[in-house]
Design a protein around this motif. Structure first.
Motif, PDB file in Angstrom:
ATOM      1  N   CYS A  51       0.839  -1.212   0.000  1.00  0.00           N
ATOM      2  CA  CYS A  51       0.000   0.000   0.000  1.00  0.00           C
ATOM      3  C   CYS A  51       0.871   1.258   0.000  1.00  0.00           C
ATOM      4  O   CYS A  51       0.604   2.196  -0.756  1.00  0.00           O
ATOM      5  CB  CYS A  51      -0.928  -0.017   1.208  1.00  0.00           C
ATOM      6  N   ALA A  52       1.922   1.276   0.810  1.00  0.00           N
ATOM      7  CA  ALA A  52       2.806   2.441   0.866  1.00  0.00           C
ATOM      8  C   ALA A  52       3.510   2.659  -0.472  1.00  0.00           C
ATOM      9  O   ALA A  52       3.624   3.800  -0.949  1.00  0.00           O
ATOM     10  CB  ALA A  52       3.829   2.267   1.984  1.00  0.00           C
ATOM     11  N   VAL A  53       3.968   1.590  -1.083  1.00  0.00           N
ATOM     12  CA  VAL A  53       4.651   1.712  -2.377  1.00  0.00           C
ATOM     13  C   VAL A  53       3.692   2.232  -3.441  1.00  0.00           C
ATOM     14  O   VAL A  53       4.049   3.106  -4.249  1.00  0.00           O
ATOM     15  CB  VAL A  53       5.267   0.359  -2.793  1.00  0.00           C
ATOM     16  N   MET A  54       2.474   1.718  -3.468  1.00  0.00           N
ATOM     17  CA  MET A  54       1.512   2.171  -4.479  1.00  0.00           C
ATOM     18  C   MET A  54       1.138   3.644  -4.271  1.00  0.00           C
ATOM     19  O   MET A  54       0.978   4.387  -5.241  1.00  0.00           O
ATOM     20  CB  MET A  54       0.255   1.288  -4.449  1.00  0.00           C
ATOM     21  N   LEU A  55       1.003   4.064  -3.013  1.00  0.00           N
ATOM     22  CA  LEU A  55       0.736   5.483  -2.753  1.00  0.00           C
ATOM     23  C   LEU A  55       1.920   6.342  -3.194  1.00  0.00           C
ATOM     24  O   LEU A  55       1.733   7.430  -3.744  1.00  0.00           O
ATOM     25  CB  LEU A  55       0.435   5.707  -1.271  1.00  0.00           C
ATOM     26  N   GLY A  56       3.138   5.851  -2.992  1.00  0.00           N
ATOM     27  CA  GLY A  56       4.319   6.577  -3.455  1.00  0.00           C
ATOM     28  C   GLY A  56       4.367   6.693  -4.966  1.00  0.00           C
ATOM     29  O   GLY A  56       4.704   7.754  -5.501  1.00  0.00           O
ATOM     30  N   VAL A  57       4.022   5.620  -5.657  1.00  0.00           N
ATOM     31  CA  VAL A  57       3.995   5.650  -7.124  1.00  0.00           C
ATOM     32  C   VAL A  57       2.945   6.645  -7.611  1.00  0.00           C
ATOM     33  O   VAL A  57       3.198   7.426  -8.539  1.00  0.00           O
ATOM     34  CB  VAL A  57       3.736   4.239  -7.690  1.00  0.00           C
ATOM     35  N   MET A  58       1.781   6.636  -6.986  1.00  0.00           N
ATOM     36  CA  MET A  58       0.737   7.583  -7.395  1.00  0.00           C
ATOM     37  C   MET A  58       1.163   9.025  -7.126  1.00  0.00           C
ATOM     38  O   MET A  58       0.864   9.919  -7.919  1.00  0.00           O
ATOM     39  CB  MET A  58      -0.580   7.260  -6.691  1.00  0.00           C
TER      40      MET A  58
ATOM     41  N   GLU B 153       4.674  18.301 -15.936  1.00  0.00           N
ATOM     42  CA  GLU B 153       4.487  18.241 -17.386  1.00  0.00           C
ATOM     43  C   GLU B 153       3.482  19.277 -17.863  1.00  0.00           C
ATOM     44  O   GLU B 153       3.676  19.915 -18.901  1.00  0.00           O
ATOM     45  CB  GLU B 153       4.036  16.835 -17.789  1.00  0.00           C
ATOM     46  N   SER B 154       2.413  19.483 -17.103  1.00  0.00           N
ATOM     47  CA  SER B 154       1.423  20.476 -17.527  1.00  0.00           C
ATOM     48  C   SER B 154       2.007  21.888 -17.457  1.00  0.00           C
ATOM     49  O   SER B 154       1.716  22.718 -18.311  1.00  0.00           O
ATOM     50  CB  SER B 154       0.153  20.374 -16.683  1.00  0.00           C
TER      51      SER B 154
ATOM     52  N   VAL C  86       4.302  10.189  -7.137  1.00  0.00           N
ATOM     53  CA  VAL C  86       5.295  10.519  -8.160  1.00  0.00           C
ATOM     54  C   VAL C  86       4.608  10.811  -9.499  1.00  0.00           C
ATOM     55  O   VAL C  86       4.964  11.765 -10.196  1.00  0.00           O
ATOM     56  CB  VAL C  86       6.330   9.385  -8.307  1.00  0.00           C
ATOM     57  N   LEU C  87       3.617  10.000  -9.858  1.00  0.00           N
ATOM     58  CA  LEU C  87       2.899  10.237 -11.118  1.00  0.00           C
ATOM     59  C   LEU C  87       2.121  11.547 -11.083  1.00  0.00           C
ATOM     60  O   LEU C  87       2.043  12.255 -12.097  1.00  0.00           O
ATOM     61  CB  LEU C  87       1.962   9.065 -11.417  1.00  0.00           C
ATOM     62  N   LEU C  88       1.545  11.891  -9.933  1.00  0.00           N
ATOM     63  CA  LEU C  88       0.835  13.160  -9.794  1.00  0.00           C
ATOM     64  C   LEU C  88       1.793  14.337  -9.964  1.00  0.00           C
ATOM     65  O   LEU C  88       1.500  15.294 -10.689  1.00  0.00           O
ATOM     66  CB  LEU C  88       0.129  13.233  -8.440  1.00  0.00           C
ATOM     67  N   ILE C  89       2.948  14.247  -9.320  1.00  0.00           N
ATOM     68  CA  ILE C  89       3.941  15.318  -9.444  1.00  0.00           C
ATOM     69  C   ILE C  89       4.430  15.429 -10.888  1.00  0.00           C
ATOM     70  O   ILE C  89       4.553  16.538 -11.427  1.00  0.00           O
ATOM     71  CB  ILE C  89       5.117  15.075  -8.473  1.00  0.00           C
ATOM     72  N   ALA C  90       4.688  14.292 -11.531  1.00  0.00           N
ATOM     73  CA  ALA C  90       5.138  14.317 -12.927  1.00  0.00           C
ATOM     74  C   ALA C  90       4.080  14.933 -13.832  1.00  0.00           C
ATOM     75  O   ALA C  90       4.413  15.697 -14.750  1.00  0.00           O
ATOM     76  CB  ALA C  90       5.474  12.904 -13.392  1.00  0.00           C
TER      77      ALA C  90
END
Length: 110
Positions: free
Chosen positions: A67-74, A84-85, A76-80
């Motif tokens: 769960c912690a890893v998946m929240l971290g991935v999300m 990008e925008s 990072v994707l949100l920041i990216a």
């Protein structure tokens, strides 16, 4: 969510009866959930198998880690996506000015 749920189910099956039968039932149930809920993440099955192949004395730490890893991935994707925008707005502004200056050069020459 699917990875966390499947790791909890895998941990439960391993905790109840650690055997090849529970491994097989775990894989079948995880594949059924992927099809039923239309989850599009193949590593979900691999995450559900972690308790069967890890040598951890604290098995309940596995779902929490997933769960912690998946929240971290999300995160990072949100920041990216945000970066990008911002960069796309800046780059489109710069490209638009370059195109405008090129058009001005053509207009002057013509």
């Amino acid at each position: 969510m699917g990875a966390t749920v499947s790791s909890v189910i895998g941990t439960l099956f391993f905790f109840v009866y650690p055997s090849p039968i529970s491994l097989f039932v775990n894989v079948l149930l995880t594949i059924w959930m992927i099809n039923r809920f239309k989850w599009n993440a193949p590593p979900i099955v691999a995450v559900s198998l972690i308790p069967f192949f890890s040598q951890s004395s604290h098995h309940w730490f596995i779902p929490l880690s997933v769960c912690a890893v998946m929240l971290g991935v999300m995160l990072v994707l949100l920041i990216a996506e945000r970066v990008e925008s911002k960069w796309s707005a800046l780059s489109s502004f710069l490209v638009r000015n370059k195109v405008a200056s090129d058009a001005e050069k053509l207009d002057i020459a013509g």
